[in-house]
Scaffold this motif. Structure first.
Motif, short mmCIF file in Angstrom:
data_model
loop_
_atom_site.label_atom_id
_atom_site.label_comp_id
_atom_site.label_asym_id
_atom_site.label_seq_id
_atom_site.Cartn_x
_atom_site.Cartn_y
_atom_site.Cartn_z
N LEU A 1 0.82 -1.20 0.00
CA LEU A 1 0.00 0.00 0.00
C LEU A 1 0.86 1.26 0.00
N GLU A 2 1.93 1.27 0.77
CA GLU A 2 2.77 2.47 0.85
C GLU A 2 3.41 2.79 -0.48
N VAL A 3 3.80 1.77 -1.26
CA VAL A 3 4.41 2.01 -2.57
C VAL A 3 3.40 2.60 -3.53
N SER A 4 2.20 2.04 -3.53
CA SER A 4 1.15 2.57 -4.41
C SER A 4 0.78 4.00 -4.02
N GLU A 5 0.77 4.31 -2.73
CA GLU A 5 0.47 5.68 -2.31
C GLU A 5 1.54 6.64 -2.80
N LYS A 6 2.77 6.20 -2.81
CA LYS A 6 3.87 7.05 -3.29
C LYS A 6 3.73 7.34 -4.77
N LEU A 7 3.35 6.33 -5.54
CA LEU A 7 3.20 6.51 -6.97
C LEU A 7 1.98 7.36 -7.34
N SER A 8 1.06 7.56 -6.41
CA SER A 8 -0.14 8.36 -6.68
C SER A 8 0.09 9.85 -6.48
N GLU A 9 1.31 10.24 -6.07
CA GLU A 9 1.57 11.67 -5.85
C GLU A 9 1.47 12.46 -7.16
N LEU A 10 1.76 11.83 -8.28
CA LEU A 10 1.63 12.50 -9.57
C LEU A 10 0.20 12.95 -9.81
N PHE A 11 -0.75 12.10 -9.45
CA PHE A 11 -2.17 12.46 -9.58
C PHE A 11 -2.55 13.55 -8.59
N LEU A 12 -2.08 13.48 -7.34
CA LEU A 12 -2.41 14.48 -6.33
C LEU A 12 -1.89 15.86 -6.72
N ASN A 13 -0.72 15.88 -7.31
CA ASN A 13 -0.18 17.17 -7.75
C ASN A 13 -1.03 17.77 -8.85
N SER A 14 -1.60 16.94 -9.69
CA SER A 14 -2.44 17.45 -10.77
C SER A 14 -3.74 18.03 -10.23
N THR A 15 -4.27 17.44 -9.15
CA THR A 15 -5.52 17.95 -8.57
C THR A 15 -5.29 19.08 -7.57
N VAL B 1 -6.02 12.46 -14.36
CA VAL B 1 -5.34 11.16 -14.40
C VAL B 1 -4.17 11.23 -15.36
N PRO B 2 -2.96 10.86 -14.92
CA PRO B 2 -1.80 10.87 -15.83
C PRO B 2 -2.04 9.99 -17.05
N GLU B 3 -1.63 10.44 -18.19
CA GLU B 3 -1.83 9.70 -19.43
C GLU B 3 -1.14 8.35 -19.40
N ILE B 4 -0.01 8.29 -18.72
CA ILE B 4 0.76 7.05 -18.70
C ILE B 4 0.00 5.92 -17.99
N TRP B 5 -0.95 6.29 -17.13
CA TRP B 5 -1.70 5.26 -16.42
C TRP B 5 -2.68 4.52 -17.34
N HIS B 6 -2.98 5.10 -18.47
CA HIS B 6 -3.92 4.47 -19.40
C HIS B 6 -3.23 3.61 -20.45
N LEU B 7 -1.92 3.68 -20.52
CA LEU B 7 -1.20 2.92 -21.54
C LEU B 7 -1.13 1.46 -21.14
N GLY B 8 -1.57 0.58 -22.01
CA GLY B 8 -1.51 -0.84 -21.74
C GLY B 8 -0.32 -1.47 -22.40
N ASN B 9 -0.08 -2.73 -22.08
CA ASN B 9 1.01 -3.48 -22.67
C ASN B 9 0.50 -4.12 -23.96
N VAL B 10 0.75 -3.47 -25.07
CA VAL B 10 0.32 -3.98 -26.36
C VAL B 10 1.55 -4.20 -27.23
N GLY B 11 1.42 -5.15 -28.13
CA GLY B 11 2.57 -5.44 -28.99
C GLY B 11 3.60 -6.29 -28.27
N LEU B 12 4.72 -6.49 -28.95
CA LEU B 12 5.80 -7.27 -28.38
C LEU B 12 6.49 -6.49 -27.26
N PRO B 13 7.12 -7.20 -26.30
CA PRO B 13 7.83 -6.49 -25.22
C PRO B 13 8.90 -5.55 -25.78
N GLU B 14 8.99 -4.40 -25.15
CA GLU B 14 9.97 -3.40 -25.57
C GLU B 14 11.21 -3.47 -24.67
#
Length: 724
Positions: free
Chosen positions: A466-480, A500-513
């Motif tokens: 939970l603490e790691v996910s909370e840390k990664l959500s700071e990008l969203f909090l800064n936007s709001t 919502v950051p655009e990068i959160w909507h990007l899925g894993n499509v195609g071959l691994p990069e």
């Protein structure tokens, strides 16, 4: 005394008796003649006297014929005069006449009472209960054959008037007339209330029996209505094309469609608005959230806020509703239930292809339930301000709590729609399959479903604390620009979606990069929130055997990017080879082997992407248990076996054109229907050796799926599997 003297004495007695008899006869004749003459004095003019207590002389030791003198007669002459004898004879004659008249009237009265109905007859005992007026007294006291006399009440003697002349009988008892104007009819002796009722019941036996039968029938009907099964209230009630069913929060009204019934938009939880935003789902358990009148479940509700794969944003926060499709209500033989969880990603695309209908319920003879649930930022945000405002300290996984609330609603209400709560299959497709995989083994969802069907889900499960996910959500909090929960809940839904950051909507499509190996850019919506998910899903699956039955599967091209699935997309072999060599496979030296295993065609490229992202990662999960059948639908729908082809075949939305496609649709439906009804897959190997089922036109068991062991051995699978 000598015998001669005795004979003389007897002769004298006989002579005296004969003379006395002659005198009586003469006097009687004289009295008869005199009685025909009109009475000079009216009875109204006769002097009336009140009867003193003891006015009726009772027979005792003194008798008329006895020669012994009574105490009252002491000093009086013993001889009877002619006037006394005549008067006595006249009184006896009047008494005989009066007795005959009274007997006749009593007989007529009894005949009239026998002709009365039961209502009129019941009045007799009631009349006898109430006292009569004092001025109404018995005219005569009737003597029985045994000499017993009926005595007048003392209360009636005060106002009663008696006749002066008494009438004597043979026993020496005198009968006194109480009133000269007394009525001719003599009332029958009073009876006890119960005795009168029994007498009336005997005279009206048929009416009594009929009345008792009617009363017994009414009592039985009332008892059945009061203590009968409550479920009968919940049956569908027809009213034209509208139908009504009962839920724990009130009645709901659906519509008739295609020979079955559809209930759309039934609330299953409190709307997550204002202070309830980013709170776990609260089932409708309080009356304040229910409805008094019938809820009209005619139209589908709006979906929850989401962002589709095309980038379009739609939805509503007030979205916790579900649809129910049922062929009929069967309380004696309820139908199996299928709860459908559909979404293309955890950000949106729900319900996608998972849209049942009333016709489908009728054809399959099943009850289908399709709910809305929160997605994306409203369904899975884990942020420190939200955790700080909650007790216990936690946040995230609100969408999972919605699905649990749906299962609780089904467990409580589905019998009123003809479903069997003991035969619930939880079916998750794509991102919905990921959520269902997460719920398997969760304590809060235990005993809410018995079977699971997972199609094209993800094999990468949340592993972040939970603490790691909370840390990664700071990008969203800064936007709001919010630092507390109150600020976040005051924002409009549109503002939240835009933040919502655009990068959160990007899925894993195609071959691994290549960059996926050096830096983790993937956003994980699910989180170990310590409330619903208390340990990683992989550990749960690696633990003890589950109490539910599971079937997993996917399509041969489930990981194909949407841009390659359009009909006008073409790639030649050079283009395909270039894409493979520029991916992570080229930098790790696996490009040549990959091109050899898969043809350098568009179909080969899509098969390679699907195996790495979806098919082989799911197979690794199925291998964690020995009793989980794993299917792969390989029959193409058009050019490819797209991600939704298996679900479309099961639901009947697969537009089969060729005989091969039609056979494939029939085969998928048979697999699914048999599993839902009986909890078994007939083609599966019970020993688990041939666990993979290749479903094309027929189902063929196989030991493994081609190329999966290669990718697993090279550590490409499941590391680069699709996240959601």
């Amino acid at each position: 005394m000598s015998q001669e003297d005795q004979e003389k004495s007897m002769d004298k007695k006989e002579i005296a008796e004969e003379e006395r008899e002659k005198m009586l006869n003469a006097e009687n004749t004289k009295h008869t003649v005199a009685s025909t003459a009109p009475d000079a004095e009216s009875e109204d003019q006769k002097p009336k006297k009140k009867i003193p207590i003891g006015g009726i002389k009772m027979p005792g030791f003194c008798r008329t014929k006895s020669k012994e003198l009574c105490k009252e007669d002491e000093g009086k002459p013993t001889e009877t005069g002619e006037s006394d004898v005549a008067e006595k004879t006249a009184k006896e004659s009047d008494q005989n006449v009066s007795s005959e008249k009274t007997n006749t009237q009593i007989k007529d009265t009894k005949e009239k009472e026998g002709r009365k109905g039961i209502l009129g007859a019941i009045k007799l005992p009631l009349v006898s209960v109430f006292p009569k007026k004092k001025n109404k007294v018995i005219s005569e006291v009737e003597l029985g054959t045994t000499g017993a006399a009926g005595l007048a009440s003392v209360e009636t003697l005060d106002d009663a008037v008696m006749e002066k002349n008494p009438i004597g009988n043979e026993d020496g008892m005198e009968t006194i007339r109480l009133d000269g104007d007394a009525p001719d009819v003599i009332e029958p002796p009073k009876q006890h209330f119960l005795v009168s009722c029994i007498s009336i019941a005997r005279r009206n036996l048929f009416v009594l029996v009929a009345t008792l039968c009617i009363l017994a029938s009414v009592v039985i009907i009332i008892c059945i209505a009061c203590i009968g099964p409550r479920k009968s209230i919940s049956q569908l009630v027809r009213d034209g094309s509208l139908f009504e069913a009962v839920t724990s929060c009130g009645p709901v009204e659906g519509v008739s469609e295609d020979g079955a019934f559809a209930f759309r938009g039934i609330p299953y939880a409190v709307p997550p608005l204002e202070n309830r935003r980013w709170q776990p789902a609260e089932p409708l358990r309080k009356l304040e959230y229910c409805w008094a009148n019938t809820y009209q479940a005619h139209n589908s509700s709006e979906v929850c806020w989401q962002r589709e794969t095309s980038g379009r944003v739609i939805g509503n926060e007030d979205c916790l509703y579900l649809d129910v499709f049922t062929p009929e209500v069967r309380y004696n033989s309820p139908l199996p239930v299928v709860v459908m969880i559909g979404a293309e990603t955890l950000s949106g695309g729900s319900p996608g292809v998972m849209q049942p209908s009333a016709k489908l319920a009728r054809v399959r003879d099943m009850v289908f339930v399709r709910p809305n649930f929160r997605l994306g930022i409203f369904g899975f945000l884990a942020a420190e301000p939200l955790s700080r405002a909650t007790h216990p300290l936690t946040s995230g996984n609100y969408g999972l709590s919605d699905i649990i609330a749906v299962l609780q609603w089904v467990h409580l209400n589905i019998e009123n729609f003809g479903g069997n709560k003991s035969s619930v299959t939880l079916w998750g497709h794509r991102a919905g399959g990921t959520l269902v995989t997460t719920l398997v083994g969760i304590r809060r969802a235990r005993d809410l479903f018995q079977k699971v069907w997972i199609s094209s889900g993800s094999a990468i499960f949340p592993g972040r604390e939970l603490e790691v996910s909370e840390k990664l959500s700071e990008l969203f909090l800064n936007s709001t620009r919010c630092n507390d929960a109150a600020c976040l809940r005051s924002k409009s839904a549109e503002e939240i979606m835009d933040s919502v950051p655009e990068i959160w909507h990007l899925g894993n499509v195609g071959l691994p990069e290549t960059r996926e190996a050096t830096r983790d850019r993937r956003h994980e919506w699910l989180v170990l929130d310590r409330a619903i998910l208390q340990e990683p899903v992989g550990q749960i699956w690696a633990g003890d055997e589950f109490s539910v039955k599971i079937v997993m599967g996917t399509t041969a091209h489930a990981g194909a990017p949407l841009k390659y699935l359009t009909s006008n997309t073409t790639l030649n072999s050079t283009q395909v080879e270039k894409i493979v060599r520029e991916s992570l496979l080229g930098t790790t030296g696996l490009a040549d082997e990959a091109l050899r295993r898969y043809n350098a065609t568009l179909k080969g490229l899509l098969s390679m992407i699907s195996d790495i992202r979806v098919v082989c990662p799911l197979l690794t999960v199925a291998r964690m248990k020995t009793n989980i059948p794993f299917y792969v639908a390989t029959q193409p729908r058009g050019q490819f076996a797209d991600p939704d082809s298996d679900a479309a075949a099961i639901l009947g939305s697969y537009a089969a054109r060729t005989p091969a496609e039609k056979r494939h649709v029939s085969e998928m439906q048979q697999l699914f229907n048999r599993y839902v009804w009986h909890g078994e897959v007939a083609q599966a190997d019970p020993n688990g050796v041939k666990r993979v089922l290749i479903v094309e036109q027929d189902t063929l068991p196989d030991r493994d799926y081609p190329n999966c062991d290669f990718w697993i051995g090279k550590d490409i699978v499941p590391s680069y599997g699709r996240v959601d």
